[in-house]
Design a protein around this motif. Structure first.
Motif, PDB file in Angstrom:
ATOM      1  N   THR A 194      93.166  71.913  50.517  1.00  0.00           N
ATOM      2  CA  THR A 194      93.549  70.532  50.801  1.00  0.00           C
ATOM      3  C   THR A 194      94.971  70.266  50.341  1.00  0.00           C
ATOM      4  O   THR A 194      95.773  69.640  51.050  1.00  0.00           O
ATOM      5  N   LEU A 195      95.303  70.740  49.155  1.00  0.00           N
ATOM      6  CA  LEU A 195      96.667  70.582  48.654  1.00  0.00           C
ATOM      7  C   LEU A 195      97.659  71.320  49.541  1.00  0.00           C
ATOM      8  O   LEU A 195      98.764  70.818  49.804  1.00  0.00           O
ATOM      9  N   ARG A 196      97.257  72.483  50.032  1.00  0.00           N
ATOM     10  CA  ARG A 196      98.147  73.230  50.922  1.00  0.00           C
ATOM     11  C   ARG A 196      98.391  72.466  52.216  1.00  0.00           C
ATOM     12  O   ARG A 196      99.509  72.458  52.737  1.00  0.00           O
ATOM     13  N   ARG A 197      97.353  71.790  52.709  1.00  0.00           N
ATOM     14  CA  ARG A 197      97.527  70.988  53.919  1.00  0.00           C
ATOM     15  C   ARG A 197      98.497  69.837  53.659  1.00  0.00           C
ATOM     16  O   ARG A 197      99.327  69.502  54.511  1.00  0.00           O
ATOM     17  N   VAL A 198      98.394  69.211  52.510  1.00  0.00           N
ATOM     18  CA  VAL A 198      99.342  68.151  52.144  1.00  0.00           C
ATOM     19  C   VAL A 198     100.766  68.700  52.136  1.00  0.00           C
ATOM     20  O   VAL A 198     101.690  68.107  52.707  1.00  0.00           O
ATOM     21  N   GLU A 199     100.938  69.838  51.491  1.00  0.00           N
ATOM     22  CA  GLU A 199     102.268  70.431  51.376  1.00  0.00           C
ATOM     23  C   GLU A 199     102.821  70.831  52.740  1.00  0.00           C
ATOM     24  O   GLU A 199     103.999  70.574  53.047  1.00  0.00           O
ATOM     25  N   ASP A 200     101.975  71.474  53.559  1.00  0.00           N
ATOM     26  CA  ASP A 200     102.429  71.928  54.873  1.00  0.00           C
ATOM     27  C   ASP A 200     102.894  70.760  55.737  1.00  0.00           C
ATOM     28  O   ASP A 200     103.973  70.800  56.351  1.00  0.00           O
ATOM     29  N   PHE A 201     102.084  69.710  55.809  1.00  0.00           N
ATOM     30  CA  PHE A 201     102.409  68.619  56.733  1.00  0.00           C
ATOM     31  C   PHE A 201     103.461  67.674  56.166  1.00  0.00           C
ATOM     32  O   PHE A 201     104.186  67.034  56.940  1.00  0.00           O
ATOM     33  N   ALA A 202     103.574  67.596  54.851  1.00  0.00           N
ATOM     34  CA  ALA A 202     104.701  66.867  54.277  1.00  0.00           C
ATOM     35  C   ALA A 202     106.005  67.581  54.626  1.00  0.00           C
ATOM     36  O   ALA A 202     107.025  66.944  54.960  1.00  0.00           O
ATOM     37  N   MET A 203     105.971  68.899  54.578  1.00  0.00           N
ATOM     38  CA  MET A 203     107.142  69.704  54.921  1.00  0.00           C
ATOM     39  C   MET A 203     107.503  69.538  56.399  1.00  0.00           C
ATOM     40  O   MET A 203     108.683  69.368  56.753  1.00  0.00           O
ATOM     41  N   ILE A 204     106.507  69.538  57.274  1.00  0.00           N
ATOM     42  CA  ILE A 204     106.754  69.422  58.708  1.00  0.00           C
ATOM     43  C   ILE A 204     107.259  68.027  59.075  1.00  0.00           C
ATOM     44  O   ILE A 204     108.218  67.877  59.845  1.00  0.00           O
ATOM     45  N   CYS A 205     106.636  66.988  58.516  1.00  0.00           N
ATOM     46  CA  CYS A 205     107.090  65.624  58.805  1.00  0.00           C
ATOM     47  C   CYS A 205     108.497  65.400  58.263  1.00  0.00           C
ATOM     48  O   CYS A 205     109.334  64.751  58.918  1.00  0.00           O
ATOM     49  N   GLY A 206     108.776  65.932  57.082  1.00  0.00           N
ATOM     50  CA  GLY A 206     110.121  65.821  56.533  1.00  0.00           C
ATOM     51  C   GLY A 206     111.141  66.553  57.380  1.00  0.00           C
ATOM     52  O   GLY A 206     112.267  66.083  57.574  1.00  0.00           O
ATOM     53  N   ALA A 207     110.739  67.718  57.901  1.00  0.00           N
ATOM     54  CA  ALA A 207     111.641  68.498  58.751  1.00  0.00           C
ATOM     55  C   ALA A 207     111.949  67.760  60.050  1.00  0.00           C
ATOM     56  O   ALA A 207     113.083  67.775  60.534  1.00  0.00           O
ATOM     57  N   PHE A 208     110.938  67.105  60.618  1.00  0.00           N
ATOM     58  CA  PHE A 208     111.155  66.347  61.848  1.00  0.00           C
ATOM     59  C   PHE A 208     112.151  65.215  61.595  1.00  0.00           C
ATOM     60  O   PHE A 208     113.076  64.980  62.397  1.00  0.00           O
ATOM     61  N   PHE A 209     111.981  64.516  60.480  1.00  0.00           N
ATOM     62  CA  PHE A 209     112.915  63.437  60.119  1.00  0.00           C
ATOM     63  C   PHE A 209     114.317  63.992  59.902  1.00  0.00           C
ATOM     64  O   PHE A 209     115.307  63.403  60.358  1.00  0.00           O
TER      65      PHE A 209
END
Length: 252
Positions: A194-209
């Motif tokens: 679950t923590l890995r999912r948080v990290e992965d998608f925080a990274m992806i959303c930040g990258a998109f921004f």
């Protein structure tokens, strides 16, 4: 102007991502293709393209089609045919891109090639490369339609990050997954995955921004040449996959 769509659900994984592994090298390369770093590089490129078309070509988003379909319907009701018809070419180009990506996958399956990802990236790079050389006075129609094609090829091919569905060219679904993961981590289950999912998608959303921010900064100064910056992110992904292909070839 189109708005973000939701990516395919993780319950409908990318067919190319679930092929049975022949050996450990297959699994390693599959993990590379669907890693958070690869997803983030592609998301950066996706955010950049949206900022590019919005800033320099008609204030439209060429990566997602929901808005184009809505505006087409509104134009039909108001009998504003001239405005409405301009939304058809990006939709058609998006569908062509999806079909092209699917055709590459089917060809790879029939030829026994497990990894069509590099070919898809090269097709996208070639498309953006041609657009980058066009004069700034080129009609917005050609730019936005071609980018819709390139974006659809990318989104149809790279659809998973570490086993979860995502999109690299729009972000609504990614934000939804991030929100769910944060809630699950706080209130439901404090598991490593679950923590890995948080990290992965925080990274992806930040990258998109970051990609959108970068596109908004450089496009007014570089015009169509700004696509070279976007291509650098795609090229980085292509180099990673090509390096893995070469290493696998040497090991076999």
């Amino acid at each position: 102007m189109s708005t973000p769509d939701n990516p395919s659900s993780s319950s409908n994984p990318d067919p190319a991502a679930v092929l049975p592994p022949a050996d450990s090298r297959f699994q390693e390369r599959t993990d590379l293709v669907h890693s958070a770093l690869t997803g983030s590089l592609l998301a950066t490129a996706g955010g950049f393209l949206d900022a590019f078309t919005y800033t320099a070509h008609g204030h439209v988003f060429a990566n997602a089609m929901t808005g184009n379909v809505i505006l087409l319907g509104v134009s039909c009701v108001s009998h504003n045919w001239h405005t409405g018809l301009r939304h058809l070419p990006p939709i058609a180009a998006f569908l062509c891109g999806i079909c092209s990506a699917r055709g590459i996958h089917l060809y790879a399956e029939r030829r026994g090639l497990r990894f069509p990802y590099l070919a898809v990236l090269l097709l996208e790079l070639a498309t953006l490369g041609v657009l980058s050389l066009l004069p700034q006075a080129t009609r917005d129609f050609w730019i936005t339609t071609s980018i819709a094609f390139a974006a659809s090829v990318q989104v149809a091919t790279f659809r998973q990050v570490n086993g979860h569905g995502y999109s690299s060219t729009f972000t609504t679904g990614n934000l939804r997954t991030l929100g769910e993961a944060i809630f699950d981590w706080i209130f439901a289950e404090r598991k490593p995955e679950t923590l890995r999912r948080v990290e992965d998608f925080a990274m992806i959303c930040g990258a998109f921004f970051f990609g959108a921010l970068l596109g908004a900064i450089v496009t007014p100064h570089m015009g169509n040449r700004a696509l070279w910056v976007d291509m650098a992110f795609l090229f980085a992904v292509a180099v990673r996959l090509a390096w893995q292909n070469r290493r696998d070839a040497e090991a076999s």
